[in-house]
Design an enzyme around this catalytic site. Structure first.
Site, mmCIF file in Angstrom:
data_model
loop_
_atom_site.group_PDB
_atom_site.id
_atom_site.type_symbol
_atom_site.label_atom_id
_atom_site.label_comp_id
_atom_site.label_asym_id
_atom_site.label_seq_id
_atom_site.Cartn_x
_atom_site.Cartn_y
_atom_site.Cartn_z
ATOM 1 N N ILE A 124 0.844 -1.208 0.000
ATOM 2 C CA ILE A 124 0.000 0.000 0.000
ATOM 3 C C ILE A 124 0.880 1.258 0.000
ATOM 4 C CG2 ILE A 124 -1.806 1.267 1.240
ATOM 5 C CD1 ILE A 124 -2.682 -1.512 2.397
ATOM 6 N N ARG A 172 -4.154 1.821 10.782
ATOM 7 C CA ARG A 172 -4.850 1.372 11.986
ATOM 8 C C ARG A 172 -4.916 2.521 12.996
ATOM 9 N NH1 ARG A 172 -6.679 -1.978 9.351
ATOM 10 N NH2 ARG A 172 -6.663 -4.241 9.608
ATOM 11 N N HIS A 198 -13.513 3.672 8.022
ATOM 12 C CA HIS A 198 -12.683 2.522 7.633
ATOM 13 C C HIS A 198 -13.165 1.937 6.298
ATOM 14 C CE1 HIS A 198 -9.737 -0.443 9.661
ATOM 15 N NE2 HIS A 198 -9.636 -0.543 8.344
ATOM 16 N N ASP A 237 -9.104 7.432 8.302
ATOM 17 C CA ASP A 237 -10.075 6.411 7.910
ATOM 18 C C ASP A 237 -10.166 5.350 8.999
ATOM 19 O OD1 ASP A 237 -11.918 5.168 6.114
ATOM 20 O OD2 ASP A 237 -10.374 3.687 5.653
ATOM 21 N N PRO A 263 1.363 -1.931 9.407
ATOM 22 C CA PRO A 263 0.441 -2.686 10.262
ATOM 23 C C PRO A 263 0.540 -2.194 11.705
ATOM 24 C CG PRO A 263 2.349 -4.020 9.675
ATOM 25 C CD PRO A 263 2.532 -2.698 8.993
ATOM 26 N N GLU A 281 -12.411 2.487 17.359
ATOM 27 C CA GLU A 281 -13.465 2.467 16.334
ATOM 28 C C GLU A 281 -14.447 1.296 16.439
ATOM 29 O OE1 GLU A 281 -10.901 2.266 12.856
ATOM 30 O OE2 GLU A 281 -11.540 0.232 12.451
ATOM 31 N N ASP A 311 10.875 2.601 6.544
ATOM 32 C CA ASP A 311 10.384 1.262 6.851
ATOM 33 C C ASP A 311 11.589 0.471 7.326
ATOM 34 O OD1 ASP A 311 9.382 -1.441 6.745
ATOM 35 O OD2 ASP A 311 7.803 -0.717 5.422
HETATM 36 C C1 COI Z 1 -7.781 -4.408 6.047
HETATM 37 O O1 COI Z 1 -7.795 -4.978 4.951
HETATM 38 O O2 COI Z 1 -7.065 -4.828 6.959
HETATM 39 C C2 COI Z 1 -8.619 -3.255 6.283
HETATM 40 O O3 COI Z 1 -8.270 -2.435 7.079
HETATM 41 C C3 COI Z 1 -9.942 -3.187 5.595
HETATM 42 C C4 COI Z 1 -10.918 -4.076 6.259
HETATM 43 C C5 COI Z 1 -11.281 -3.679 7.614
HETATM 44 C C6 COI Z 1 -12.167 -4.289 5.459
#
Ligand code: COI
Length: 331
Positions: free
Chosen positions: A155, A234, A295, A258, A206, A263, A174
């Site tokens: 991403i 996250r 999200h 997002d 992550p 959440e 990274d």
């Molecule tokens: C993921 O793919 O880990 C996301 O954050 C999207 C998901 C919650 C639908």
């Protein structure tokens, strides 16, 4: 072979139906999320498909083992909400969908930034459109900015390519460097360097427990005045109180979020008519310089189709062969 899928949205149904027909495997679709209250529903199935809509605890995997279920296939990428150790201990193989569409998330993160930089939320309001009250909301152009990307997996890489297309100077951090990116000289040696040099900081990593509140008061103090923060990764990565303080102090010019650290009780629930008792969240929602979305950066046709198909293929592979290409190990 029989599968059960939880948290199924209407837009996923056709992909489930197509796969089910093509593979001649029954997939029961359940709209509700899998929780401790409806755990019994998993009985009689060979694989469980779920989404990142809540925590999947030891109790689930103990039940799964009791019912002889071998596969727990997450339809998304992040597994921070899965008790992987317990899955392993109960002989349940967890799979995810690592690359359903990195560009879906990258494009959404850039969209949030563009909206903040060009103040679109403000210009869309009645007083700007009809009452000629839009002065003072001058924008910034991305090619004038240094964008700092934290996390250069699939991403982050997609985001880098978009920002380079805009003509921005892009720097990245990274701990695991991508060879191709490294050759282009994009990496700085520490997150602190990103904080110090970037006009925009975008998170694409992550969330592990050690990175909780990575963006805290101290990190924000190191940032440039007027920095923009974008988080489609996250919520736990950002200390929301520190973010609000940074916004109030003018240190942070805007945030596109997002995801939010608390959440789970908010996103993916119909809260119409209910008062939200979460002061931090309510403060975020009230601000013009913060964009909160529920999200949904993953939510494109391409991504949804891939999430459904890939997760089902993984579940099938686990049942048939005991393995799959996207097994998530407990570490
Ligand atoms: C993921 O793919 O880990 C996301 O954050 C999207 C998901 C919650 C639908």
């Amino acid at each position: 072979m029989k599968f059960i899928a939880f948290s199924v949205r209407t837009d996923e149904e056709k992909y489930f139906a197509e796969w089910s027909q093509k593979n001649n495997i029954e997939v029961k679709l359940v709209k509700e999320a899998l929780t401790s209250e409806n755990l019994e529903l998993i009985q009689g199935f060979d694989a469980i498909l779920a989404l990142q809509t809540g925590f999947y605890p030891a109790q689930l995997f103990e039940k799964a083992q009791e019912y002889g279920i071998k596969s727990f296939a997450i339809r998304n990428v992040g597994v921070d909400n899965v008790d992987l150790r317990s899955a392993f201990a109960n002989h349940v193989i967890v799979t995810n969908v690592p690359a359903y569409s990195p560009t879906a998330i990258a494009e959404f993160s850039v969209t949030l930034l563009l909206q903040l930089l060009r103040k679109t939320e403000i210009f869309r309001q009645r007083n700007a459109v009809q009452d000629f009250r839009w002065e003072g909301n001058i924008g910034k152009e991305i090619h004038d900015l240094t964008v700092g990307v934290i996390g250069t997996g699939r991403i982050g890489k997609a985001a880098i390519s978009i920002y380079r297309g805009f003509g921005a100077k892009v720097i990245a951090f990274d701990p695991y460097q991508d060879k191709e990116l490294a050759a282009s000289g994009i990496y700085v040696d520490s997150r602190e360097e990103v904080y110090q040099q970037a006009d925009v900081i975008t998170l694409h990593m992550p969330a592990s427990p050690k990175d909780k509140h990575l963006i805290d008061k101290h990190a924000i103090e190191l940032m440039k005045d007027g920095v923009y923060l974008i988080n489609t990764a996250r919520g736990t990565l950002i200390d929301t109180q520190a973010l609000l303080d940074g916004l109030d102090a003018g240190k942070i010019a805007g945030a596109g979020l997002d995801t939010y650290e608390n959440e789970s009780p908010l996103f993916n629930h119909d809260l119409r008519g209910q008062k939200i008792i979460d002061p931090l969240f309510n403060q975020l929602m009230e601000r013009d310089d913060v964009l909160v979305t529920p999200h949904v950066s993953f939510y494109t046709e391409t991504a949804v189709k891939n999430m459904v198909n890939f997760s089902l293929d993984s579940a099938k592979s686990v049942i048939e062969t005991g393995t799959a290409s996207s097994i998530v190990e407990a570490n």
